[in-house]
Design a protein around this motif. Structure first.
Motif, PDB file in Angstrom:
ATOM      1  N   TYR A  37       0.527  -1.485   0.309  1.00 25.32           N
ATOM      2  CA  TYR A  37      -0.099  -0.057   0.005  1.00 25.32           C
ATOM      3  C   TYR A  37       0.825   1.191  -0.326  1.00 25.32           C
ATOM      4  N   LEU A  38      -0.059   2.345  -0.541  1.00 26.32           N
ATOM      5  CA  LEU A  38       0.548   4.101  -0.669  1.00 26.32           C
ATOM      6  C   LEU A  38       0.559   4.314   0.624  1.00 26.32           C
ATOM      7  N   ASP A  39       1.655   4.639   0.631  1.00 28.46           N
ATOM      8  CA  ASP A  39       2.004   5.439   1.994  1.00 28.46           C
ATOM      9  C   ASP A  39       3.033   6.354   1.878  1.00 28.46           C
ATOM     10  N   PRO A  40       3.588   7.746   2.527  1.00 31.79           N
ATOM     11  CA  PRO A  40       4.773   7.784   2.058  1.00 31.79           C
ATOM     12  C   PRO A  40       5.776   7.617   3.296  1.00 31.79           C
ATOM     13  N   ASN A  41       5.845   6.590   3.735  1.00 32.73           N
ATOM     14  CA  ASN A  41       7.147   5.982   4.597  1.00 32.73           C
ATOM     15  C   ASN A  41       6.980   4.213   3.879  1.00 32.73           C
ATOM     16  N   MET A  42       6.852   4.209   2.703  1.00 32.45           N
ATOM     17  CA  MET A  42       6.247   2.962   1.913  1.00 32.45           C
ATOM     18  C   MET A  42       7.805   2.403   1.775  1.00 32.45           C
ATOM     19  N   MET A  43       8.806   3.051   1.313  1.00 32.12           N
ATOM     20  CA  MET A  43      10.347   3.035   0.815  1.00 32.12           C
ATOM     21  C   MET A  43      10.815   2.762   1.930  1.00 32.12           C
ATOM     22  N   ALA A  44      10.661   3.559   2.971  1.00 30.50           N
ATOM     23  CA  ALA A  44      11.964   3.501   4.400  1.00 30.50           C
ATOM     24  C   ALA A  44      12.157   1.691   4.294  1.00 30.50           C
ATOM     25  N   GLY A  45      11.708   0.187   5.015  1.00 29.12           N
ATOM     26  CA  GLY A  45      12.146  -0.723   4.596  1.00 29.12           C
ATOM     27  C   GLY A  45      13.248  -1.377   3.580  1.00 29.12           C
ATOM     28  N   ILE A  46      12.219  -0.769   2.830  1.00 28.65           N
ATOM     29  CA  ILE A  46      12.392  -1.308   0.991  1.00 28.65           C
ATOM     30  C   ILE A  46      14.044  -0.787   0.533  1.00 28.65           C
ATOM     31  N   LEU A  47      14.745   0.417   1.031  1.00 25.53           N
ATOM     32  CA  LEU A  47      15.792   1.079   0.947  1.00 25.53           C
ATOM     33  C   LEU A  47      16.864   0.221   1.670  1.00 25.53           C
ATOM     34  N   LEU A  48      16.648  -0.359   3.256  1.00 19.32           N
ATOM     35  CA  LEU A  48      17.406  -0.580   3.513  1.00 19.32           C
ATOM     36  C   LEU A  48      17.442  -1.939   3.125  1.00 19.32           C
ATOM     37  N   TYR A  49      16.107  -3.053   3.099  1.00 20.25           N
ATOM     38  CA  TYR A  49      17.183  -4.266   2.489  1.00 20.25           C
ATOM     39  C   TYR A  49      18.089  -4.103   1.216  1.00 20.25           C
ATOM     40  N   ALA A  50      17.560  -3.051   0.208  1.00 15.02           N
ATOM     41  CA  ALA A  50      18.527  -2.442  -0.951  1.00 15.02           C
ATOM     42  C   ALA A  50      20.075  -2.064  -0.570  1.00 15.02           C
ATOM     43  N   PHE A  51      19.539  -1.489   0.088  1.00 14.21           N
ATOM     44  CA  PHE A  51      21.463  -1.067   0.848  1.00 14.21           C
ATOM     45  C   PHE A  51      22.182  -2.538   1.026  1.00 14.21           C
ATOM     46  N   ALA A  52      20.580  -3.279   1.683  1.00 21.10           N
ATOM     47  CA  ALA A  52      22.237  -4.485   2.395  1.00 21.10           C
ATOM     48  C   ALA A  52      22.462  -5.711   0.954  1.00 21.10           C
ATOM     49  N   ALA A  53      21.337  -5.331  -0.322  1.00 19.70           N
ATOM     50  CA  ALA A  53      21.064  -5.962  -0.909  1.00 19.70           C
ATOM     51  C   ALA A  53      22.618  -5.283  -1.759  1.00 19.70           C
ATOM     52  N   ALA A  54      22.560  -4.778  -2.289  1.00 23.72           N
ATOM     53  CA  ALA A  54      23.707  -3.911  -2.823  1.00 23.72           C
ATOM     54  C   ALA A  54      24.507  -3.679  -2.256  1.00 23.72           C
ATOM     55  N   LEU A  55      25.151  -3.999  -0.810  1.00 23.81           N
ATOM     56  CA  LEU A  55      26.434  -3.845  -0.314  1.00 23.81           C
ATOM     57  C   LEU A  55      26.991  -5.730  -0.249  1.00 23.81           C
ATOM     58  N   VAL A  56      25.599  -6.838  -0.176  1.00 25.30           N
ATOM     59  CA  VAL A  56      26.266  -8.241  -0.340  1.00 25.30           C
ATOM     60  C   VAL A  56      26.730  -8.139  -1.496  1.00 25.30           C
ATOM     61  N   GLY A  57      25.800  -7.735  -2.912  1.00 29.40           N
ATOM     62  CA  GLY A  57      26.694  -8.116  -4.009  1.00 29.40           C
ATOM     63  C   GLY A  57      27.352  -7.500  -4.609  1.00 29.40           C
ATOM     64  N   GLY A  58      28.298  -6.146  -3.516  1.00 25.33           N
ATOM     65  CA  GLY A  58      28.934  -5.777  -4.349  1.00 25.33           C
ATOM     66  C   GLY A  58      28.755  -4.581  -4.447  1.00 25.33           C
ATOM     67  N   ILE A  59      28.733  -3.061  -4.111  1.00 25.61           N
ATOM     68  CA  ILE A  59      28.377  -1.682  -4.640  1.00 25.61           C
ATOM     69  C   ILE A  59      29.047  -1.468  -5.632  1.00 25.61           C
ATOM     70  N   ASP A  60      30.402  -2.199  -6.278  1.00 20.93           N
ATOM     71  CA  ASP A  60      30.622  -1.543  -7.809  1.00 20.93           C
ATOM     72  C   ASP A  60      30.069  -2.348  -9.066  1.00 20.93           C
ATOM     73  N   ASN A  61      29.011  -3.455  -8.301  1.00 17.87           N
ATOM     74  CA  ASN A  61      28.135  -4.077  -9.645  1.00 17.87           C
ATOM     75  C   ASN A  61      27.792  -4.577  -9.602  1.00 17.87           C
ATOM     76  N   PRO A  62      26.587  -4.205 -10.756  1.00 22.84           N
ATOM     77  CA  PRO A  62      25.372  -4.080 -11.177  1.00 22.84           C
ATOM     78  C   PRO A  62      24.594  -5.130 -11.193  1.00 22.84           C
ATOM     79  N   TRP A  63      25.223  -6.565 -11.626  1.00 21.17           N
ATOM     80  CA  TRP A  63      25.427  -7.906 -11.228  1.00 21.17           C
ATOM     81  C   TRP A  63      24.696  -8.363 -10.014  1.00 21.17           C
ATOM     82  N   GLY A  64      26.034  -8.180  -9.685  1.00 19.20           N
ATOM     83  CA  GLY A  64      25.718  -8.859  -8.111  1.00 19.20           C
ATOM     84  C   GLY A  64      24.938  -8.105  -7.164  1.00 19.20           C
TER      85      GLY A  64
END
Ligand code: ATP
Ligand code: MG
Lengths: 290, 237
Positions: free
Chosen positions: A210-237
């Motif tokens: 559902y849409l609310d102004p805080n919708m992306m807060a948690g997602i950004l944290l997970y995405a940040f974790a994902a980027a770090l897990v994969g390697g922040i300089d590697n799009p495929w990662g």
């Protein structure tokens, strides 16, 4: 077993969203070596723009396309107006600006659209596809959209001269200028693309959370974790990391720590990766010449 | 006919440190000039100043047009190719992608494929390495790639910062032959910074001697070989 498969599949669905946002983070990181904390809020704001158009009676895919275009313009304008002027100053200044952007987008959305939670439509049918009982058609559709976005980005960066120029500018701005690439503009373009990818993620996740102004807060944290897990300089990662984090989050939430503590998974991953393998699973370990 | 390149009272700074103190010289169209000088004299900085990579003051004209205040990428688009100190290779990209980028600023994209083949003609080694990451090429191969990348622009002026650096003598001779050919065939003007003064003097029409940010001697290469100061300092006999 059935429940397990269902958890994995719904993990892949959210993982696709994390993958998109992580990819947006990586694109900006590669060009500027900065992590855009406002990426999620920008995506949320763009999803509100989509909602406004849908509310006004636009057909879904028309609103979808228009939102992507608006997000792109938004990204370019932010880079030109806010990021570029502070470009060469300290990291602290940049972080403050990112947090400022985050707060501004969040309160702007709250002010214009209120903090009441709004339903957001899915373009996919309500009944499950192929009669499966594991994952909704929106889930399958969202993964499909994510994969199409990834394929398009890959083709752009791999096969077009502009894509090549953007990669060159991200790697070596000085040399890029020496072959005539307008590095400032490739950066703005990178911001535009990242914002566009983020807005797609927002529109794909909004029907579920559902849409609310805080919708992306948690997602950004997970995405940040994902980027770090994969390697922040590697799009495929980052993409692989997104799917991995999505599945991991679901399985740990269901079988180990319970749903209340799910967000800690992201934090544990972030800290764990930073401590144990800062380059990520697929990132390149840079050996600095001494 | 105006000079291909003209620098007038060119000054340059790194931060607050002034490195060039009024460098003036000019190059005739289609000619080869060499800039000699001790380490730290400001040769690299002069090349950087010419294409707007450092903070400068003074005049720079390309075929009569002032380029002093222009951004590097716009100067490049006017046909100034620069093989920088350290080669400037895109290490994570392939050899062929590096070459494609060399021609990025050119209006005519259709000629690119033909020009890449032309470069492979000059440097067959690069063809064997076309799909390889440029960072994994040997030093000599990377130097060939840097020169080929610059030539992909079809420049009217080529700035070369120590193209022989780290290369075996045979390869250096081969590269200088290619430079001579390119200069003769395509009328590309070349401004060469080179440690190997004997070779540079053989190739060049004109010589400029730089000392702590100033040109102290300028003249035809033929006469320089007999100049005592030049001989003692740079030729070693
Ligand atoms: N990036 C930089 N920042 C500060 N000072 C610099 C920088 N690059 C060069 N310098 C200084 O400017 C002066 C001229 O350097 P430059 O690189 O132009 O010399 P050069 O003639 O090319 O020398 P070399 O033969 O060693 O390549 C030197 O005193 C050097 O210390
Ligand atoms: Mg030098």
């Amino acid at each position: 077993m059935d429940a397990f498969i269902a958890q994995v599949l719904s993990g892949l669905v959210t993982g696709g969203i994390y993958a998109s946002v992580a990819l947006a983070l990586v694109m900006i990181y590669q060009a500027t070596h900065l992590v855009n904390f406002a990426q999620g809020e920008l995506a949320m704001f763009c999803t509100y723009l989509a909602w406004t158009m849908l509310d006004a009676g636009f057909p879904y895919w028309a609103a979808f396309a228009a939102t992507i275009a608006l997000a792109f313009v938004c990204g370019v304008v932010i880079e030109r107006v806010v990021i570029r002027p502070i470009g060469e100053s300290s990291v602290l200044a940049v972080v403050v600006v990112f947090i400022g952007l985050l707060v501004i987008f969040n309160s702007l959305a709250g002010w214009i659209f209120t903090y009441t939670v709004k339903p957001f439509p899915s373009p996919f049918p309500a009944e499950p596809l192929f009669g499966n009982h594991y994952v909704s058609s929106h889930g399958i559709g969202a993964i499909g959209v994510t994969l199409v976005v990834l394929a398009l980005l890959y083709a752009f960066f791999r096969f077009t001269s502009l894509g090549l120029a953007m990669r060159a500018a991200a790697q070596n701005p000085v040399s890029a200028r020496l072959v005539g690439i307008r590095v400032g503009w490739t950066r703005a373009l990178g911001w535009g693309l990242a914002a566009a990818v983020g807005s797609i993620a927002g529109m794909m996740v909004a029907p579920t959370v559902y849409l609310d102004p805080n919708m992306m807060a948690g997602i950004l944290l997970y995405a940040f974790a994902a980027a770090l897990v994969g390697g922040i300089d590697n799009p495929w990662g980052a993409v692989a990391g997104g799917f991995l984090v999505g599945v991991l989050e679901n399985l740990l939430g269901a079988y180990v720590i319970g749903t209340e503590l799910k967000l800690t998974v992201a934090l544990v991953l972030i800290v764990g990766v930073l401590v144990i393998r800062p380059s990520g699973l697929f990132g390149r370990v840079t050996v600095k010449r001494v | 006919m105006s000079a291909l390149l003209e620098a007038g009272q060119l000054e340059a700074w790194y931060g607050a440190t002034q490195v060039l103190h009024g460098v003036s010289f000019s190059m005739a169209p289609g000619s080869i000039a060499t800039l000699l000088g001790a380490n730290g004299a400001g040769k690299t900085t002069t090349l950087r100043a010419l294409c707007g990579m450092v903070r400068t003051r003074g005049a720079v004209r390309l075929d009569g047009q002032s380029i002093a205040a222009m951004a590097t990428e716009d100067i490049v688009r006017l046909g100034v190719a620069h093989v920088p100190d350290g080669r400037g290779t895109f290490l994570d990209l392939t050899t062929e992608e590096n070459l494609r980028l060399g021609g990025y600023a050119r209006g005519n994209r259709r000629e690119l494929a033909g020009d890449i083949e032309r470069m492979y003609g000059y440097f067959p080694r690069l063809k064997e390495r076309r799909a390889q990451q440029a960072g994994t090429l040997s030093g000599g191969e990377q130097q060939m790639l840097a020169i080929a990348r610059a030539l992909m622009l079809r420049p009217r002026l080529l700035l070369l910062d120590e193209p022989s650096f780290g290369l075996a003598p045979l390869l250096v001779a081969a590269i200088f032959d290619i430079l001579r050919t390119i200069n003769a065939r395509e009328k590309v003007g070349i401004l060469l910074v080179e440690q190997n003064a004997a070779l540079a003097l053989e190739l060049a029409d004109q010589v400029f001697l730089l000392e702590t940010g100033r040109i102290v001697i300028a003249g035809a290469a033929a006469t320089m070989r007999d100049n005592d100061a030049v001989r003692r300092s740079y030729l070693g006999y």
